[in-house]
Design an enzyme around this catalytic site. Structure first.
Site, mmCIF file in Angstrom:
data_model
loop_
_atom_site.group_PDB
_atom_site.id
_atom_site.type_symbol
_atom_site.label_atom_id
_atom_site.label_comp_id
_atom_site.label_asym_id
_atom_site.label_seq_id
_atom_site.Cartn_x
_atom_site.Cartn_y
_atom_site.Cartn_z
ATOM 1 N N ASP A 7 0.882 -1.165 0.000
ATOM 2 C CA ASP A 7 0.000 0.000 0.000
ATOM 3 C C ASP A 7 0.921 1.216 0.000
ATOM 4 O OD1 ASP A 7 -2.309 1.620 0.253
ATOM 5 O OD2 ASP A 7 -2.045 1.685 2.427
ATOM 6 N N GLU A 67 -1.351 -1.176 -4.932
ATOM 7 C CA GLU A 67 -2.573 -0.405 -5.136
ATOM 8 C C GLU A 67 -2.321 0.661 -6.197
ATOM 9 O OE1 GLU A 67 -4.847 2.673 -2.373
ATOM 10 O OE2 GLU A 67 -5.062 0.607 -1.643
ATOM 11 N N ASP A 141 -2.795 0.753 6.996
ATOM 12 C CA ASP A 141 -1.922 0.523 5.833
ATOM 13 C C ASP A 141 -1.515 -0.946 5.742
ATOM 14 O OD1 ASP A 141 -1.203 3.577 5.181
ATOM 15 O OD2 ASP A 141 -1.066 3.250 7.344
#
Length: 165
Positions: A7, A67, A141
């Site tokens: 992330d 992501e 996260d």
């Protein structure tokens, strides 16, 4: 298959390494990379680069799930800063010729919770349930990185089944 989910972020970058197959999933390691906000941008990016290199060397993943960038019209600067960190991550993977899979935040949330608009808390609770964790992964996260890796694993096995049949 070993999947490293990331992330990306400039302040906090979540990561999670999962060992997966069609029926089992195990979290090998999960955590965050934090940069010192007092440092200049280039020093922070270098820190992310070094830490990502260390993770790639230690885990030797088959694929890295990252992501995709997203931007909210009210906060375009956030997307720009995230893009810097994401670029460093992609470069480190490319340097080692590690396959990269990118997923939108909506697709990741839908793959994990069944709802593409799930809240961060819903993702955290679902990750806790899937992996039978005693606590919710914090900060969020970490849960987002686990979710990215899980989304990648699910899509890889679904694709394999499709290609076999």
């Amino acid at each position: 298959m070993k999947i490293l989910g990331i992330d990306p972020g400039l302040k906090v970058c979540g990561y999670a390494c999962l060992q997966t197959n069609e029926t089992e999933r195990e979290i090998l390691e999960a955590g965050v990379i934090k940069t010192d906000e007092r440092l200049h941008l280039e020093a922070r990016l270098n820190q992310i680069s070094c830490d990502i290199s260390h993770l790639l060397d230690n885990h030797n993943p088959d694929v890295v799930a990252v992501e995709e960038l997203y931007s909210h019209y009210a906060h375009p600067r956030t997307a720009i800063l995230m893009a810097h960190a994401r670029g460093v991550i992609l470069q480190k993977c490319a340097e080692r010729t590690i396959e990269i899979k990118s997923f939108s935040p909506t697709r990741i949330k839908k793959a994990v919770t069944g709802n593409g608009r799930a809240s961060k808390q819903q993702v955290q609770r679902t990750i806790r349930s899937i992996f039978k964790l005693t606590e919710i992964p914090e900060p969020n996260d970490i849960a987002d990185a686990i979710a990215a890796a899980l989304c990648c694993g699910n899509s890889n096995y679904a694709l394999q089944k499709y290609l076999v049949h």
